[in-house]
Design a protein around this motif. Structure first.
Motif, PDB file in Angstrom:
ATOM      1  N   SER A 108       0.953  -1.135  -0.085  1.00 30.50           N
ATOM      2  CA  SER A 108      -0.089   0.030  -0.044  1.00 30.50           C
ATOM      3  C   SER A 108       0.888   1.153  -0.018  1.00 30.50           C
ATOM      4  N   THR A 109       1.894   1.111   0.736  1.00 31.16           N
ATOM      5  CA  THR A 109       2.943   2.343   0.827  1.00 31.16           C
ATOM      6  C   THR A 109       3.522   2.562  -0.625  1.00 31.16           C
ATOM      7  N   MET A 110       3.721   1.655  -1.358  1.00 28.86           N
ATOM      8  CA  MET A 110       4.391   1.633  -2.691  1.00 28.86           C
ATOM      9  C   MET A 110       3.368   2.260  -3.734  1.00 28.86           C
ATOM     10  N   ILE A 111       2.243   1.727  -3.471  1.00 31.01           N
ATOM     11  CA  ILE A 111       0.969   2.089  -4.589  1.00 31.01           C
ATOM     12  C   ILE A 111       0.544   3.671  -4.250  1.00 31.01           C
ATOM     13  N   GLU A 112       0.350   3.966  -2.699  1.00 33.89           N
ATOM     14  CA  GLU A 112      -0.091   5.285  -2.605  1.00 33.89           C
ATOM     15  C   GLU A 112       1.171   6.525  -2.696  1.00 33.89           C
ATOM     16  N   ASN A 113       2.406   6.382  -2.366  1.00 44.99           N
ATOM     17  CA  ASN A 113       3.389   7.153  -2.137  1.00 44.99           C
ATOM     18  C   ASN A 113       4.112   7.277  -3.572  1.00 44.99           C
ATOM     19  N   SER A 114       4.743   8.380  -3.917  1.00 44.85           N
ATOM     20  CA  SER A 114       5.315   8.628  -5.209  1.00 44.85           C
ATOM     21  C   SER A 114       4.192   8.831  -6.308  1.00 44.85           C
ATOM     22  N   TRP A 115       3.243   9.383  -6.251  1.00 46.42           N
ATOM     23  CA  TRP A 115       2.154   9.247  -7.006  1.00 46.42           C
ATOM     24  C   TRP A 115       2.700  10.032  -8.587  1.00 46.42           C
ATOM     25  N   PHE A 116       3.571  10.906  -8.426  1.00 50.74           N
ATOM     26  CA  PHE A 116       3.824  11.548  -9.527  1.00 50.74           C
ATOM     27  C   PHE A 116       4.875  10.696 -10.580  1.00 50.74           C
ATOM     28  N   LEU A 117       5.755   9.952  -9.784  1.00 47.58           N
ATOM     29  CA  LEU A 117       6.822   8.952 -10.441  1.00 47.58           C
ATOM     30  C   LEU A 117       5.548   7.890 -10.976  1.00 47.58           C
ATOM     31  N   TRP A 118       4.885   7.483 -10.227  1.00 42.62           N
ATOM     32  CA  TRP A 118       3.741   6.523 -11.050  1.00 42.62           C
ATOM     33  C   TRP A 118       2.793   7.131 -12.341  1.00 42.62           C
ATOM     34  N   ALA A 119       2.476   8.575 -12.080  1.00 39.13           N
ATOM     35  CA  ALA A 119       1.753   8.826 -13.137  1.00 39.13           C
ATOM     36  C   ALA A 119       2.862   9.134 -14.350  1.00 39.13           C
ATOM     37  N   ILE A 120       4.068   9.537 -14.321  1.00 39.35           N
ATOM     38  CA  ILE A 120       4.894   9.396 -15.594  1.00 39.35           C
ATOM     39  C   ILE A 120       5.213   8.212 -15.902  1.00 39.35           C
ATOM     40  N   PHE A 121       5.258   7.089 -14.902  1.00 35.96           N
ATOM     41  CA  PHE A 121       5.654   5.483 -15.336  1.00 35.96           C
ATOM     42  C   PHE A 121       4.478   5.340 -16.464  1.00 35.96           C
ATOM     43  N   TYR A 122       3.049   5.565 -16.046  1.00 37.45           N
ATOM     44  CA  TYR A 122       1.813   5.125 -16.766  1.00 37.45           C
ATOM     45  C   TYR A 122       1.788   5.570 -17.925  1.00 37.45           C
TER      46      TYR A 122
END
Length: 197
Positions: free
Chosen positions: A115-129
């Motif tokens: 849950s920490t990995m999914i919820e944190n660093s949302w901007f990096l996830w956004a760039i990733f997707y």
């Protein structure tokens, strides 16, 4: 490729506004964080543009990345430059969240880290997707505008859980930056100025 001073300036400006916005949001104590920051005019101004600006720049720069590297190299680059930092920073957050608790089960540790990995660093996830979406459409659909539009329409029906609302909000800005660079590069390449001929 030569560095673009304007892009560097915009990146520096965006970084400074993010730091300032977070200082306003988190630096005044829990009462301020729980809503009082929304009354701050500078905070509201910064949050009206700073993350979209980051995504515009990310999309703009990603066009150069696609042009310079192969599809497999770009896939590996996305994992190395985005997914690895997500994993590493999530470990730091995970330790901060759980170190003070005395008893841990494996299941608790696993679900907390996930849950920490999914919820944190949302901007990096956004760039990733967003970059993966562009990579797929570029490689298999030749940057078809119709496919990108279908993707945008799908964002209206995909549920908003697990920060998806943030990723969906950032996706159009990433595309705008990407296509701006793509078409401005083509125009400059094919432009013939009569007095220079």
């Amino acid at each position: 490729m030569e560095r673009n001073a304007k892009i560097d300036f915009l990146r520096a400006f965006a970084i400074i506004t993010v730091i300032l916005g977070h200082c306003i949001q988190f630096g005044q104590g829990p009462v301020y964080y729980c809503g009082k920051c929304l009354e701050d005019y500078l905070f509201r101004f910064i949050y009206s543009f700073h993350m979209p600006l980051f995504m515009l720049l990310s999309g703009y720069l990603f066009y150069s990345t696609i042009c310079r590297h192969s599809f497999p190299a770009n896939i590996l680059s996305r994992f190395r430059t985005l997914f690895v930092p997500i994993i590493m920073w999530s470990i730091v957050s995970f330790i901060i969240y759980t170190y003070h608790e005395s008893s841990h089960t494996f299941r608790y540790l696993f679900t907390t880290y996930a849950s920490t990995m999914i919820e944190n660093s949302w901007f990096l996830w956004a760039i990733f997707y967003c970059s993966f979406a562009v990579l797929i459409v570029n490689r298999f659909f030749k940057d078809s505008i119709i496919i990108y539009l279908i993707g945008l329409i799908l964002t209206f029906v995909i549920p908003d859980s697990h920060n998806l609302s943030l990723y969906k909000f950032m996706y159009p800005y990433f595309l705008i930056g990407y296509f701006y660079h793509k078409y401005s590069a083509k125009i400059n390449k094919n432009l013939i100025i009569p007095w220079k001929v």
